[in-house]
Every structure is written in C-alpha cells, then in structure tokens.
Write a protein that holds these residues in place. Structure first.
Motif: not given
Length: 149
Positions: A27-28, A32, A68, A73, A101, A105
């Motif tokens: 996710v992080v 991105p 998404h 979202q 980004h 996130n």
C-alpha cells in the motif's frame, strides 16, 4: 451514502486481511510506485504529446479513478490523480508524485487502523488533505530538475 461506505469498508477489510508488513509494503511503497509509473509516467506523458496538459491530466486522473473500481475510492482517486499529475508536471519528474502518493497512502493506512465510521472517513479526508499540503510544501524544497520525466 451508507452503501458506498459499506463497499469501501469491504475493500479496506480485504486489503487489511494480509500480513501487516506485506500490506504496508504494497500500500505504501509498491502501489504508489507502480501507479505513478503507469498513470503519470506513461499515460500522462503519452497523452501530453498529443493534448494540452490540462486534458492529459484529466484523462489520466479519470483512468486512475476508474482503476480503483469503487465509486468512493474512484472519486478521491480522481482528485488525487489530478494533484499527482500536476505535481509530476510542475516538477517535471514522477519522483515528486511518487513521494506524494506514498505520503497520502501512508496517512490513509495509518488512519485506516481506526474504527470504520463516517467520522473516521471525514477525519481521513481532512488528514489526507493536510498530508498533501505538507508534502507539496516539502517537494517545493527539492530540486527535481536533474531527473526530468
């Protein structure tokens, strides 16, 4: 609005169901990076060759929102895509949009640890907005001219 929140909650639960380390990594960091390479690095750059920046930015942001697969979202992804597109364009580098980004996130992930409710959602939007402003301020301090996109 309640059905939208339910759909959103299901998506977030499916994301959070894995290993916490793997979730953070995906996710992080991975998400991105991959999304910026795809939507700003390839799509916006190619569209920018045939369209004015504003049109290219709207189209890549719309594709980012659709990607998404959820109306809630998708809506905030479209708005974020516009900001990320502007950031990449402004600094002539997707490095800037990747970092922004990742910050967005990360803040969303951390706020996602809170209970799911409309209050939490509103707080996530506010905190995300604050993170965007802070990240943009920090990005302005960095010289990205050495890595044009």
């Amino acid at each position: 609005l309640e059905p939208l929140m339910d759909d959103y909650a299901k998506i977030m639960e499916s994301i959070d169901s894995g290993s916490p380390v793997l979730v953070v990594l995906l996710v992080v960091f991975v998400g991105p990076f991959a999304e910026e390479m795809t939507f700003r690095g390839v799509m916006m750059k190619k569209l920018g060759r045939i369209l004015p920046f504003a049109a290219a930015n709207i189209l890549q942001a719309a594709a980012f929102g659709i990607f998404h697969l959820n109306i809630l979202q998708g809506t905030y992804a479209f708005l974020l895509g516009m900001i990320l597109g502007y950031t990449a364009h402004r600094y002539q580098s997707i490095t800037a949009s990747i970092l922004l980004h990742m910050a967005v996130n990360c803040s969303g992930f951390l706020l996602g640890l809170l209970p799911n409710s409309m209050t939490t959602f509103i707080n996530m939007v506010i905190a995300g907005g604050i993170m965007i402003l802070v990240a943009l301020k920090q990005v302005k301090k960095v010289n990205y001219q050495t890595a044009p996109y």
